[in-house]
Scaffold this motif. Sequence first.
Motif, mmCIF file in Angstrom:
data_model
loop_
_atom_site.group_PDB
_atom_site.id
_atom_site.type_symbol
_atom_site.label_atom_id
_atom_site.label_comp_id
_atom_site.label_asym_id
_atom_site.label_seq_id
_atom_site.Cartn_x
_atom_site.Cartn_y
_atom_site.Cartn_z
ATOM 1 N N VAL A 30 0.714 -1.127 0.052
ATOM 2 C CA VAL A 30 0.107 0.132 0.072
ATOM 3 C C VAL A 30 0.837 1.324 -0.052
ATOM 4 O O VAL A 30 1.967 1.233 0.672
ATOM 5 N N VAL A 31 0.499 2.231 -0.806
ATOM 6 C CA VAL A 31 0.863 3.355 -0.916
ATOM 7 C C VAL A 31 0.306 4.568 -0.135
ATOM 8 O O VAL A 31 -0.773 4.842 -0.544
ATOM 9 N N LYS A 58 -1.498 12.926 4.506
ATOM 10 C CA LYS A 58 -2.097 14.348 3.733
ATOM 11 C C LYS A 58 -2.381 14.100 2.387
ATOM 12 O O LYS A 58 -1.525 13.365 1.678
ATOM 13 N N GLY A 59 -3.154 14.764 1.886
ATOM 14 C CA GLY A 59 -3.620 14.579 0.540
ATOM 15 C C GLY A 59 -2.635 15.627 -0.250
ATOM 16 O O GLY A 59 -2.171 16.713 0.091
ATOM 17 N N GLY A 60 -2.495 15.089 -1.618
ATOM 18 C CA GLY A 60 -1.671 16.142 -2.363
ATOM 19 C C GLY A 60 -0.135 15.841 -2.276
ATOM 20 O O GLY A 60 0.517 16.941 -2.988
ATOM 21 N N VAL A 61 0.411 15.079 -1.761
ATOM 22 C CA VAL A 61 1.764 14.974 -1.604
ATOM 23 C C VAL A 61 2.414 14.001 -2.685
ATOM 24 O O VAL A 61 3.509 13.739 -2.889
ATOM 25 N N GLY A 62 1.640 13.317 -3.531
ATOM 26 C CA GLY A 62 2.163 12.459 -4.637
ATOM 27 C C GLY A 62 1.956 11.076 -4.342
ATOM 28 O O GLY A 62 2.993 10.132 -4.870
ATOM 29 N N LYS A 63 0.875 10.661 -3.689
ATOM 30 C CA LYS A 63 0.841 9.124 -3.600
ATOM 31 C C LYS A 63 0.554 8.410 -4.538
ATOM 32 O O LYS A 63 0.991 7.295 -5.076
ATOM 33 N N SER A 64 -0.481 8.733 -5.513
ATOM 34 C CA SER A 64 -0.846 8.307 -6.718
ATOM 35 C C SER A 64 0.472 8.041 -7.814
ATOM 36 O O SER A 64 0.534 7.332 -8.639
ATOM 37 N N THR A 65 1.203 9.199 -7.792
ATOM 38 C CA THR A 65 2.069 9.147 -8.549
ATOM 39 C C THR A 65 3.402 8.146 -8.188
ATOM 40 O O THR A 65 3.891 7.434 -9.014
ATOM 41 N N THR A 66 3.468 8.220 -6.905
ATOM 42 C CA THR A 66 4.520 7.117 -6.417
ATOM 43 C C THR A 66 3.938 5.678 -6.624
ATOM 44 O O THR A 66 4.706 4.799 -6.807
ATOM 45 N N VAL A 121 4.338 1.725 2.000
ATOM 46 C CA VAL A 121 5.209 2.922 1.644
ATOM 47 C C VAL A 121 4.632 4.336 2.134
ATOM 48 O O VAL A 121 3.483 4.606 1.677
ATOM 49 N N ILE A 122 5.238 5.238 2.853
ATOM 50 C CA ILE A 122 4.504 6.353 3.221
ATOM 51 C C ILE A 122 5.230 7.357 2.455
ATOM 52 O O ILE A 122 6.316 7.715 2.404
ATOM 53 N N VAL A 123 4.269 8.271 2.008
ATOM 54 C CA VAL A 123 4.936 9.528 0.845
ATOM 55 C C VAL A 123 4.557 10.818 1.823
ATOM 56 O O VAL A 123 3.431 11.077 2.246
#
Length: 301
Positions: free
Chosen positions: A71-72, A76-84, A205-207
Amino acid sequence: MGSWQRLLLFGGGSLRGGGGVCAPPRGSRVLVCRRQLSGAESETLKQRRAQLMSRGLPKQKPIEGVKQVIVVASGKGGVGKSTTAVNLALALAANDSSKAIGLLDVDVYGPSIPKMMNLKGNPELSESNLMRPLLNYGIACMSMGFLVEETAPVVWRGLMVMSAIEKLLRQVDWGQLDYLVVDMPPGTGDVQLSVSQNIPISGAVIVSTPQDIALMDAHKGAEMFRKVHVPVLGLVQNMSVFQCPKCKHKTHIFGADGARRLARTLDLDVLGQSLPEDCGRSGKKIATTSRVIPQVSRKFA
């Protein structure tokens, strides 16, 4: 000051039937007996507490055909989880072409995977009435974004959201996957708990970005996974540096080394910094050179 306030502040009294407070006689001593628990008794108490807390929790059941779930996430939202998550899925596939990789987007309110993976359309149903993932760049993808119009808001209450999560977890025909990367929504609420408690997760994985506010929420996200006994693989610091395309000068717009400080606090590894390209604008295949992949792969070796 009321009688209940005096009782809380000064103690030593007992409540009478009529609601008054009876204080001990002047000069008398009030003895408070506290029994120290032995080591064995303390451990037994901890085990009993864990048993009580586990009552009513769903039993974990693996997703059929899936070997490892990563899981990624972040608080916080908007930090790039989906990109990661997209980078991680593509790079796992590039790192070993023999591995089958899937990507699951469980962000019901703001799904990003369809745009980032350049996918449109509705999933087909298998003979067993399971949804078939959409495929691009060799990655099998499933998202709430395939089930609703791109501009349509999902205005649902909690029960409907949890029902959708259950369907995304249990009613998708993944075939045989070596890795399923799960793009989590922001926060530490119902969806995170439901996913963590319903399926076995190999690691999280924490982003985060370098700002203090993002790091505070990333800290909470890491602690949440520890509370539900999900191993935290490490931190990724996104948006860590801007490099001028003309003079190549590097500027830390959002600060520097915030993730490293948090990693030291949490006793975790920093898996990587600044993923190489924003796939959200172009929808094209993104670079797969992130340092995250070798370190994540080693953890499962």
